[in-house]
Design an enzyme around this catalytic site. Structure first.
Site, PDB file in Angstrom:
ATOM      1  N   HIS A   1     -15.833   1.918  -2.717  1.00 52.73           N
ATOM      2  CA  HIS A   1     -14.129   2.377  -3.117  1.00 52.73           C
ATOM      3  C   HIS A   1     -14.274   0.535  -2.752  1.00 52.73           C
ATOM      4  O   HIS A   1     -13.164  -0.066  -2.853  1.00 52.73           O
ATOM      5  CB  HIS A   1     -14.345   3.086  -2.178  1.00 52.73           C
ATOM      6  CG  HIS A   1     -12.427   3.889  -2.235  1.00 52.73           C
ATOM      7  ND1 HIS A   1     -11.649   3.580  -3.904  1.00 52.73           N
ATOM      8  CD2 HIS A   1     -11.547   3.357  -1.307  1.00 52.73           C
ATOM      9  CE1 HIS A   1     -10.330   3.991  -3.784  1.00 52.73           C
ATOM     10  NE2 HIS A   1     -10.894   3.936  -2.668  1.00 52.73           N
TER      11      HIS A   1
ATOM     12  N   TYR B   1       0.738  -0.959   0.112  1.00 52.94           N
ATOM     13  CA  TYR B   1      -0.082  -0.297   0.302  1.00 52.94           C
ATOM     14  C   TYR B   1       0.957   1.263  -0.168  1.00 52.94           C
ATOM     15  O   TYR B   1       0.567   1.984  -1.161  1.00 52.94           O
ATOM     16  CB  TYR B   1      -1.101  -0.426   1.377  1.00 52.94           C
ATOM     17  CG  TYR B   1      -1.814   1.251   1.297  1.00 52.94           C
ATOM     18  CD1 TYR B   1      -2.812   1.544   0.268  1.00 52.94           C
ATOM     19  CD2 TYR B   1      -1.363   2.522   2.130  1.00 52.94           C
ATOM     20  CE1 TYR B   1      -3.744   2.325   0.286  1.00 52.94           C
ATOM     21  CE2 TYR B   1      -2.268   2.935   2.144  1.00 52.94           C
ATOM     22  CZ  TYR B   1      -3.520   3.291   1.135  1.00 52.94           C
ATOM     23  OH  TYR B   1      -4.793   4.522   1.132  1.00 52.94           O
TER      24      TYR B   1
ATOM     25  N   ASP C   1     -17.942   3.355  -7.549  1.00 49.46           N
ATOM     26  CA  ASP C   1     -16.670   4.412  -6.048  1.00 49.46           C
ATOM     27  C   ASP C   1     -16.438   5.589  -6.698  1.00 49.46           C
ATOM     28  O   ASP C   1     -16.101   6.430  -7.207  1.00 49.46           O
ATOM     29  CB  ASP C   1     -15.021   4.232  -6.825  1.00 49.46           C
ATOM     30  CG  ASP C   1     -14.253   4.186  -5.728  1.00 49.46           C
ATOM     31  OD1 ASP C   1     -14.346   4.741  -5.205  1.00 49.46           O
ATOM     32  OD2 ASP C   1     -12.701   3.367  -6.426  1.00 49.46           O
TER      33      ASP C   1
ATOM     34  N   SER D   1      -6.263   1.263  -3.946  1.00 46.23           N
ATOM     35  CA  SER D   1      -6.832   3.060  -3.736  1.00 46.23           C
ATOM     36  C   SER D   1      -5.252   3.192  -4.405  1.00 46.23           C
ATOM     37  O   SER D   1      -4.557   3.189  -5.938  1.00 46.23           O
ATOM     38  CB  SER D   1      -6.995   2.484  -2.580  1.00 46.23           C
ATOM     39  OG  SER D   1      -7.199   4.341  -2.023  1.00 46.23           O
TER      40      SER D   1
END
Length: 716
Positions: free
Chosen positions: A691, A496, A659, A577
């Site tokens: 999302h 991430y 989203d 994301s």
């Protein structure tokens, strides 16, 4: 008391937050996103794909969905995996997490019979039983049926805010199809019915917060000019029952360039106070105390500090060093002071935690008599209990029952009434266990998840890779004990690296069943940009230093090669994301390292990200592409780094039409551009799901099965 913290906002980018605290999206979900802009680059032939609900764009989506389904989902292996994952998600053996509201313990639950979910309650004595009896409070499937809602318009649960101290009324947030935009309805908890002519907030960004039974704070879309440039509430009002929302009294107006404005009221007896939160940008907010006369007094503390007030205590999590009088407090420290004394001018803070090279603050929670802090020491959990000693400082002790390896989290059961804690312990191979802890007593084991996959013969280890600038980057490996170390193991590397979000070890039945049980190796990289070592780890990869997060991830990949665990043709990468932006940069900057990439709900066009949905709120993380910042942003904008003559690894892009946080146009345009280059790409867009990509267990199982089946096909 609700807290609009940067932790919540950051996690919201990837995982979502309680809608009663923060809701993300730039435009009402019923309208197409504002795709075209006066400064749009004319040379971009795929700009039309930013029309979220444009019929031509949706036709393009459905065509590519069908191709991905035909390629990936048509095999018996896929169908078996999807069924297994659905069974896991629907399993009644999962631990039902609960929240104490009044005398009851509430849980939101989804399974095969209740795909949209039940909000239900029980007692603590009943909850202790292996099979508790539950009382249904709200049945979302029944509500959707009663209102005749279409499949992609069905309500998705966004949370409840209930009125202290009697808890007779709740404000229920519901999202249409899983979008961040939601509605708020008033609910009678005693009669279990919706309140006729009660408080109602139409679908938009924002929320309602109780002040008293007949008063709420409302921050939402009030019409033209009432939203910030990020698409969040700019105005907060005090709204009285029985009056139109439009006539509510303005409490505070932020600037259009602010990020988010909200207010909340602490209803704890003896500590009733109102606060206004002004978030200027990520890591930059102001907190105001609102007096009974309506006047606001700003708390004189750094904007970059995370601020919260619990009963008599003000706590500050410092993201930057702070020099105050003759003292300097280190970044990453946790400070505590009596709130009323602070407002009267006292600045003698107690320092209850100071970070070191290996240890950072992960979280904290208050019980009636204690402050309990969770630390990460080289990404492994430690729990400290701190007890105030009047004017004599704080007594500190370690909480018993915390495993040496893995992740432990704690939260207060009833911070106003007792010293009980919920404690969960987990690691990659041990199913999650829930314990009830009375501070100072032996923990009581309440529930454990069953083993959803066969972990026999598997082992977890932590290693450190050396990044390009010499930084040691930790990562976890889950593998078979008898791994051949012949560089042939199908391996999945996950990351991430943003918004100070820490990735810690945890039991994932999905990863276990879909990857580990198949014989794959799973790796989690704790790259810079995250919060594993506190603010310094995050700030090391901000804006112009973004490349360091990508260098860290690449360094982990290369370390796996050096250890002969895997090789490029057997190594896959996955992220969503901000992690999708990470994947985009792996595709375009490090294509030689990977045999396949799954890029989920991603940011990819970093020239236009700040104009799409909530993108403007992330400029503190990435920079402003309409300024000279573009000089460094362009070097991590995957959409602009694609080259016609380059060879890219096979890629699966996934996103959601619903989203309204990260615009689906990012994935659509990247797919179209790579498709035109004849790259090895495929695309799947869930028509609803927000999302998170899915709004029920069936969709979640399908999306996960697509990703893991694709990876296994390419890497085995």
């Amino acid at each position: 008391m609700p807290k609009l913290s940067h932790v919540c906002l950051a996690v919201g980018l990837a995982l979502g937050c309680a809608p009663s605290l923060v809701a993300f999206a730039a435009t009402p979900a019923s309208k197409p996103a504002p795709a075209m802009s006066n400064d749009a680059t004319p040379a971009d032939p795929y700009l039309w794909l930013e029309g979220v609900e444009d019929p031509k764009a949706l036709e393009w989506v459905r065509e590519r969905n069908a191709k991905a389904e035909a390629e990936i989902a048509g095999t018996p292996e896929f169908q078996k995996l999807e069924a297994d994952l659905r069974a896991i998600l629907d399993s009644t053996d999962r631990i039902p997490g609960v929240t104490k509201i009044g005398d009851y313990y509430y849980n939101f639950w989804r399974d095969k019979t209740n795909p949209r979910g039940l909000w239900r309650r029980t007692t603590l004595d009943e909850y202790r039983k292996p099979a508790p009896k539950w009382e249904t409070v709200i049945d979302l499937d029944a509500l959707n049926a009663a209102e005749g809602r279409a499949e992609n318009e069905k309500w998705v649960w966004h949370g409840a805010e209930c009125l202290k101290p009697k808890y007779e009324r709740c404000l229920i947030a519901l999202s249409r199809g899983g979008a961040d935009a939601d509605v708020t309805r008033e609910f009678d908890l005693e009669t279990k019915t919706w309140v006729e002519d009660g408080f109602f907030r139409p679908e938009a960004k924002g929320g309602l917060q109780w002040v008293d039974r007949d008063t709420v704070y409302v921050y939402t879309d009030f019409g033209d000019g009432s939203l910030t440039s990020s698409g969040y509430p700019r105005v907060v009002k005090e709204w009285k029952r029985g009056t139109p929302m439009a006539s509510a009294k303005v409490v505070y107006e932020g600037k259009p360039t602010d990020m988010y404005i909200a207010a909340y009221h602490d209803l704890t007896p003896g500590y009733e106070r109102s606060f206004v939160s002004r978030t200027l940008a990520f890591y930059n907010d102001e907190l105001y105390l609102r007096g009974k006369d309506g006047k606001l007094v700003k708390l004189d503390v750094p904007n970059t500090a995370n601020k919260s007030v619990h009963n008599q205590w003000l706590t500050l999590e410092l993201r930057e060093a702070w020099k105050l009088k003759d003292r300097e407090y280190a970044a990453g420290s946790l400070l505590v002071i009596d709130f009323d004394k602070f407002m009267a001018g006292n600045r003698e803070f107690d320092v209850v935690f100071t970070p070191d090279e290996h240890t950072s603050l992960s979280a904290f929670t208050w019980t009636k008599q204690h402050l309990v802090i969770t630390l990460l020491s080289d990404v492994k959990s430690k729990i400290r209990v701190l007890t105030p000693l009047g004017e004599g400082g704080w007594k500190q002790s370690l909480l018993d029952g915390v495993p040496a390896v893995g992740t432990t989290s704690v939260s207060a059961v009833d911070p106003d009434g007792n010293d009980l804690l919920w404690m969960t312990t987990t690691d990659y191979l041990t199913p999650t266990t829930l314990l009830l802890v009375d501070v100072g007593q032996t923990p009581e084991k309440l529930k454990s998840m069953p083993a959803f996959f066969d972990a026999e013969g598997l082992v977890t280890e932590q290693q450190f890779a050396t990044s390009k600038d010499g930084t040691k980057v930790p990562y976890f490996i889950v593998r078979r004990k008898d791994l051949a170390f012949d560089s042939k193991a199908p391996t999945l590397l996950y990351g991430y690296g943003g918004f100070e979000v820490s990735l810690t070890p945890g039991y994932s039945a999905t990863v276990g069943r879909a990857w580990l049980q198949q014989g794959g190796v799973y790796v989690l990289a704790n790259i810079r940009g995250g919060g594993e070592y506190g603010p310094r780890w995050h700030q090391a990869a901000l804006k112009a230093n973004r490349h360091k997060a990508y260098e860290d991830f690449a360094a982990v990949a290369e370390d796996l090669f050096a250890r002969k665990i895997t090789s490029p043709k057997h190594l896959g990468a996955q992220g969503g994301s901000n992690g999708g932006l990470l994947m985009g940069n792996m595709i375009v900057q490090y294509p030689q390292l990977f045999g396949a990439v799954v890029c989920q709900v991603p940011l990819l066009d970093m020239k236009r990200y700040s104009k799409l949905l909530a993108g403007a709120s992330w400029m503190a993380e990435y920079g402003d592409p309409d300024t000279k910042d573009w000089e460094f942003i362009q070097h991590f904008s995957p959409y602009h780094l694609l080259k016609d003559d380059a060879k890219y690894p096979p890629v699966l892009f996934t996103t959601s039409t619903r989203d309204d946080r990260v615009h689906p146009g990012h994935a659509r345009k990247m797919m179209a551009k790579m498709e035109a280059m004849n790259a090895d790409v495929r695309y799947y867009e869930n028509i609803e799901g927000g999302h998170g990509g899915a709004s029920n267990n069936q969709q979640a199982a399908h999306m996960a099965a697509l990703a893991y089946t694709f990876l296994w096909q390419k890497l085995k």
